[in-house]
Design an enzyme around this catalytic site. Structure first.
Site, short mmCIF file in Angstrom:
data_model
loop_
_atom_site.label_atom_id
_atom_site.label_comp_id
_atom_site.label_asym_id
_atom_site.label_seq_id
_atom_site.Cartn_x
_atom_site.Cartn_y
_atom_site.Cartn_z
N ASN A 187 0.85 -1.20 0.00
CA ASN A 187 0.00 0.00 0.00
C ASN A 187 0.88 1.24 0.00
O ASN A 187 0.63 2.20 0.71
CB ASN A 187 -0.93 0.00 1.21
CG ASN A 187 -2.03 1.04 1.08
OD1 ASN A 187 -2.51 1.32 -0.02
ND2 ASN A 187 -2.41 1.63 2.19
N ASP B 232 8.62 -8.36 3.43
CA ASP B 232 7.35 -8.44 4.15
C ASP B 232 7.64 -8.81 5.60
O ASP B 232 8.42 -9.73 5.86
CB ASP B 232 6.45 -9.49 3.49
CG ASP B 232 5.02 -9.44 3.98
OD1 ASP B 232 4.79 -9.56 5.19
OD2 ASP B 232 4.13 -9.30 3.12
N SER C 92 -2.85 3.23 17.20
CA SER C 92 -4.03 3.96 16.73
C SER C 92 -4.99 4.21 17.87
O SER C 92 -5.12 3.39 18.80
CB SER C 92 -4.74 3.11 15.66
OG SER C 92 -6.02 3.64 15.36
N TYR D 261 -9.24 -4.72 13.12
CA TYR D 261 -8.09 -3.83 13.00
C TYR D 261 -7.68 -3.28 14.37
O TYR D 261 -6.51 -3.36 14.76
CB TYR D 261 -8.40 -2.67 12.05
CG TYR D 261 -7.40 -1.55 12.16
CD1 TYR D 261 -6.08 -1.72 11.77
CD2 TYR D 261 -7.78 -0.32 12.67
CE1 TYR D 261 -5.15 -0.70 11.89
CE2 TYR D 261 -6.86 0.72 12.79
CZ TYR D 261 -5.55 0.52 12.40
OH TYR D 261 -4.64 1.54 12.54
N LYS E 285 -4.15 -3.93 16.69
CA LYS E 285 -3.29 -2.88 17.22
C LYS E 285 -3.16 -3.02 18.74
O LYS E 285 -2.06 -2.86 19.31
CB LYS E 285 -3.86 -1.50 16.87
CG LYS E 285 -3.63 -1.09 15.42
CD LYS E 285 -2.15 -0.92 15.11
CE LYS E 285 -1.91 -0.33 13.75
NZ LYS E 285 -0.48 -0.20 13.41
N PRO F 15 -22.94 2.15 10.82
CA PRO F 15 -22.89 1.45 12.10
C PRO F 15 -21.52 1.64 12.76
O PRO F 15 -20.49 1.52 12.11
CB PRO F 15 -23.13 -0.01 11.73
CG PRO F 15 -23.84 0.04 10.42
CD PRO F 15 -23.31 1.25 9.71
N GLY F 16 -21.53 1.93 14.04
CA GLY F 16 -20.29 2.03 14.79
C GLY F 16 -19.69 3.41 14.86
O GLY F 16 -18.79 3.66 15.66
#
Length: 343
Positions: A35, A58, A124, A148, A152, A292-293
């Protein structure tokens, strides 16, 4: 200082790389370009007139990671590499755990083998989950609501346990809020590979004509104008926070989690208006149902960063929008439209 940077060709990584090189540090970037783009590294070299070692690899490849760390022998590591899309993490959770958690474990093992004891980790504010109170401070309960965020939080726990068990280790967990903007040169910026998951890059792509309109998800929240309010931080300020964290890690041991934000909330409508002023054109937008959320407001308590790192954000929403527009207007297709690595 010799600094090993995982994910250093990515959005936040490349801006931090420029700051590291400009400060005179020697840097090795380890990135798989999933990315990101090697063009960002070429431009970082041009902006600083400094060289950077680049290794394509990687973090799930423990052997390649260990070999790269052994070869470079860094004094410290800045760990950006990871997957970061909330929605995608619901669809392919195992890949998120393999990359964000196992990848972090691989990195720490490679650091042990190379005798490196200092790490700054890209975490995060997603780890906090639903707000029990605002602003979020570092003592707020950790209760992520998606894979996600859970990866973290787990990576933070692995690093904290490693630091506790490792003599002289120093770890700083930087909990970002919402990084936006671009380098003032317009040469590096945010270049999502697919549909942007975050507000500002989507607004930027509408402004430059890549997308027809912005959907604003809900206008009936308990905020100033009914739209969601978030703490946006300029990526250049965020890069400066990483340098401050590296300096802190040289004089401290143990593990500290530190918020990185401005302490101020900006609503969706306010950000769109600021972007319209920056680009000089209207942003087509429509109101859509709430997602939602989503929560009404989220912003950081920043006192700990000021106290421990001597850092605070210096750039405002107008700076964020102006720099984003300079990047997007000069690179309408991101890095893909360039011709050659040094373009």
């Amino acid at each position: 200082m010799k600094v090993f940077v995982t994910g250093g060709a990515g959005y936040i990584g490349s801006h931090t790389l420029v700051r590291l090189l400009a400060a005179g540090h020697d840097v090795c970037v380890f990135d798989n370009y999933a990315n990101s783009s090697p063009v960002a590294l070429a431009r970082a070299r041009q902006l600083t007139n400094r060289e950077v070692v680049a290794v394509e690899g990687d973090i799930r490849d423990s052997d390649a990671l260990a070999q790269s760390l052994a070869d470079f022998a860094p004094d410290a590591v800045v760990h950006f590499a990871g997957l970061k899309a909330v929605g995608e993490s619901n669809d392919i959770p195992l890949l998120y755990y393999q990359t964000n958690v196992t990848g972090t474990m691989n990195l720490l093992a490679a650091m042990d083998a190379a005798g490196c004891r200092r790490i700054v980790f890209s975490s995060s504010a997603t780890v906090y989950g639903e707000a029990q109170y605002l602003p979020f401070d570092e003592e707020h309960p950790i209760a992520p609501t998606n894979p996600y965020g859970r990866t973290k939080a787990m990576a933070e726990g692995v690093i904290r346990d490693w630091a506790t068990a490792t003599p002289d280790a120093s770890a700083v967990l930087l909990r970002y809020f919402n990084p936006v903007g671009a380098h003032e040169s317009g040469r590096i910026g945010e270049d999502p590979q697919d549909t942007p998951n975050n507000l500002m890059p989507f607004v930027a792509q509408v402004a430059v004509g890549r997308r027809a309109r912005l959907s604003i998800f809900g206008d009936d929240y308990d905020t100033r104008d009914g739209t969601g309010e978030r703490d946006y931080i300029h990526v250049v300020d965020l890069a400066a926070a990483h340098l401050a964290a590296l300096e802190y890690s040289a004089r401290a041991t143990g593990c500290e989690a530190i918020n990185v934000g401005t302490g101020q909330g900006i609503t969706v409508k306010e950000l769109v208006a600021a972007y319209e002023a920056a680009c000089g054109r209207p942003i087509a937008a429509e109101i859509a149902p709430r997602r939602p959320g989503d929560v009404a407001s989220s912003y950081a308590a920043t006192a700990k960063a000021e106290r421990l790192l001597g850092w605070q954000a210096a750039l405002d929403v107008d700076d964020m929008c102006r720099s984003s527009w300079k990047w997007q207007s000069e690179n309408p297709q991101g890095y893909d439209a360039t011709t050659g690595a040094g373009a």
